[in-house]
Design an enzyme around this catalytic site. Sequence first.
Site, short mmCIF file in Angstrom:
data_model
loop_
_atom_site.label_atom_id
_atom_site.label_comp_id
_atom_site.label_asym_id
_atom_site.label_seq_id
_atom_site.Cartn_x
_atom_site.Cartn_y
_atom_site.Cartn_z
N ARG A 114 5.77 -17.26 6.05
CA ARG A 114 5.42 -17.59 4.82
C ARG A 114 6.80 -17.92 3.98
O ARG A 114 7.80 -17.96 4.54
CB ARG A 114 4.70 -16.41 4.07
CG ARG A 114 5.57 -15.05 3.85
CD ARG A 114 5.04 -14.04 3.27
NE ARG A 114 5.90 -12.95 2.99
CZ ARG A 114 5.47 -11.99 2.29
NH1 ARG A 114 4.12 -11.93 1.71
NH2 ARG A 114 6.25 -10.85 2.06
N GLU A 153 6.04 -13.61 -4.95
CA GLU A 153 7.44 -13.03 -4.52
C GLU A 153 8.55 -14.32 -4.29
O GLU A 153 9.16 -14.40 -3.43
CB GLU A 153 7.42 -12.03 -3.45
CG GLU A 153 6.50 -11.15 -3.62
CD GLU A 153 6.67 -10.07 -2.40
OE1 GLU A 153 6.39 -8.74 -2.66
OE2 GLU A 153 6.67 -10.50 -1.41
N GLU A 340 2.09 -5.05 -6.83
CA GLU A 340 1.77 -4.56 -5.61
C GLU A 340 2.49 -2.93 -5.53
O GLU A 340 3.71 -2.94 -5.70
CB GLU A 340 2.50 -5.28 -4.43
CG GLU A 340 1.73 -6.51 -4.38
CD GLU A 340 2.32 -7.44 -3.16
OE1 GLU A 340 3.07 -6.92 -2.32
OE2 GLU A 340 2.15 -8.58 -3.24
N TRP A 348 8.02 -3.08 6.88
CA TRP A 348 9.28 -4.22 7.07
C TRP A 348 10.55 -3.59 6.91
O TRP A 348 11.72 -4.13 6.93
CB TRP A 348 9.09 -4.98 5.84
CG TRP A 348 8.90 -4.38 4.29
CD1 TRP A 348 7.66 -4.37 4.08
CD2 TRP A 348 9.64 -4.01 3.51
NE1 TRP A 348 7.58 -3.89 2.86
CE2 TRP A 348 8.78 -3.45 2.36
CE3 TRP A 348 10.98 -3.67 3.26
CZ2 TRP A 348 9.22 -2.79 1.28
CZ3 TRP A 348 11.57 -3.34 2.25
CH2 TRP A 348 10.87 -2.76 1.25
N GLU A 388 1.36 -7.94 9.54
CA GLU A 388 1.23 -6.82 8.59
C GLU A 388 0.21 -5.78 9.13
O GLU A 388 -0.13 -4.69 8.45
CB GLU A 388 1.01 -7.12 7.02
CG GLU A 388 1.97 -7.78 6.50
CD GLU A 388 1.78 -8.08 5.36
OE1 GLU A 388 0.62 -7.79 4.55
OE2 GLU A 388 2.71 -8.56 4.44
N MET A 390 1.03 -2.99 10.83
CA MET A 390 1.45 -1.64 10.67
C MET A 390 1.74 -1.22 8.98
O MET A 390 2.36 -0.07 8.90
CB MET A 390 3.03 -1.75 11.14
CG MET A 390 2.97 -2.05 12.78
SD MET A 390 2.06 -0.85 13.67
CE MET A 390 3.10 0.60 13.72
N HIS A 391 1.21 -2.16 8.11
CA HIS A 391 1.54 -1.85 6.83
C HIS A 391 -0.14 -1.20 6.39
O HIS A 391 -0.98 -1.64 6.79
CB HIS A 391 1.53 -3.00 6.01
CG HIS A 391 2.26 -2.96 4.58
ND1 HIS A 391 1.46 -2.31 3.81
CD2 HIS A 391 3.37 -3.26 4.21
CE1 HIS A 391 2.07 -2.21 2.56
NE2 HIS A 391 3.35 -2.82 2.80
#
Length: 679
Positions: A114, A153, A340, A348, A388, A390-391
């Site tokens: 991204r 972001e 967020e 991360w 993501e 693991m998020h």
Amino acid sequence: MTHFDPTPSDFLMLGTCDYPEHVPSDRWAPYARMQAELGLRFVRVAEFAWSRLEPRPGEFDWAWLDDAIAAYAAGGLRVVMCTPTPTPPAWLIRAHPEILAFDDQGRVREFGSRRHYDFASPVFREHSRRITRAVAERYGAHPAVVGWQTDNEFGCHGTSRSYGGASEAAFPAWLQARYGTLDALNEAWGNVFWSMEYTDWAQVKSPALTVTEPNPSHVLDYHRFASDLIASFQAEQVEILRELSPGRFVTHNFMIFESGFDHYDVARGLDFATWDNYPTGMLEFFAPPGVGEDLKTHYARTGHPDLVAFNHDVYRSLMLGKEGLGRDGEDTPNGFWVMEQQCGQVNWAPYNPLPAEGAVALWTAQAWAHGADVVSYFRWRAATMAQEVMHSGLLRHDETPDRGFTEVAGLDLTQFPVGPVPARVALLHDYESLWIYDQQRHAAGLSYWAQTVTYYMALRSLGVDVQITHPDADLSGFAAVVAPAITLVPADRAARWEAAAQGGVPFVFGPRTAFRTPGGATWSNGQSGPLSEMTGARLLQYDSLRPSVTQGVTGAFGTVDASLWAESYRVTGAQTLATYVGGPLDGQSAVIRHGNATVIGAHSLDLIRAVLSEVLGGAGVPLLDLPEGVRVSRRADRTLVQNWHPHAVTWGGLELGPVSSVVLGGDWTPTEGKGEQGE
């Protein structure tokens, strides 16, 4: 007006970030019902959905997003729509590879994640305006859509600057507009040094891949140029959204300690700021010197309270005085948001521990106490694909409620009324000073953020509510002003500060204050340049200290050891309050005062805290003596007392459980004594 209840909430509101494109369509309606039942009122969508919205050039698929928004609306949720520009699709990149940015090693940053674009690319600018207009035409007047987030972001993953391609090609024209002539540019940059003088604008490139350190003035202007690109990029989107979606708020979700652009400039045109709060990852990446491995371990499951609080205060203060829609329009808040909010493990950081029980509730309460009107949790359901997985989310991969869900369900929002934060102390923060400071740190481990946050930590340990303020703002209404690291001080800024000090406002300055001219050079008459009359002194020596070397300081504030940096002064009218002991600075001035200006030359949290306690106490600012890990914040005539320790604490007459907070009346004061910390 929307068909939702237009009555503004008097209390903190909650939301979540959801990704209908990631799950089957039969999950949208059940998710919306669950979100509403949990007490969520907002849902943010579509910031990464460009490839689904426009799968091929000019071919739009709105049906899925229409249905998802309808499901949210049926559930009673308000939708924050996003412009999907952080993820230009593969068809666009392959047709126009010149959109891609270059890193500072001269390499193209490829498609496959991204933020793969150069803000200067005219091709991407055209497509950004086109997709923004298309989305705004579709949803700008939709009754469920109450606001917009631009892009996502800015600056994440080091993407605020491209060092080649479109940006490098556009840089000379920006310089020509700024300086007018090459002679003026060469003079401002000091290009006679090392024979760096230019004779044609086309000779100027980005400050990358030089044999050794690039000219710091060159770096400073490239940072200014790149920041201006981001500001103009956002302004284009905001203009379209204002045209096609009147009556809705427009915001952007800024980041943790982001340094790549001037947030004050980029935030112009927004209704309020939002930011993305991930306390455990923040601890690993941004802890200043002094927050060593022992404290990182201690706060591993909560993050450090002052790092989180600093960012809250940055983004609350960023838009103060800005007239937006406010609470009387479209049921939109006017305080900042946490767009967020971490609600479980992140994916991360170098280490990604499970947050402590109570951490999500504590983070939410702290955000409110620092001025947040909305806390929005990232994300609704944990991603089951791609980068993501693991998020965490409020729901696990299998759709069962995770620990964060349970803590959100247990919140009593009536504890959290909206209202002002009664900050009487200004802490000055400036991105240009950040850029030039960090280009020549001169001390490994010490940076602009580290120096600034050390002063902030001292203020929070004294129980002081803080407003982060631009150094050119009106400072006359503050009880005191703290300027930890404003390295770049033009003459007009110095004059405004001196006028405020003469008007009765005490100032506390840190090392390297006013070391630089606006062009990035040093003042020919030495530090503190135009501030020298106000401080009553000039720089004598500076000493960059190895981590294993300390410098003693003794005087009115006791005896302490400074680390990393020490500078001394040749007083020309100032009073010396502390001197150095031992070493090459022995006997020289370490802390000085001239009228309402106090200067601290040594980097020491204990010294900074002692000086601030004396100055603020004299200015009538109420102070507390808070133990490590206990913090007090005030808002709307309430006081939030927080315990960030993994163990219970007895303090000020309160019994505080592990990782917890309590809301008290605004007139609450602790009983005498710090109390004890119990295991």
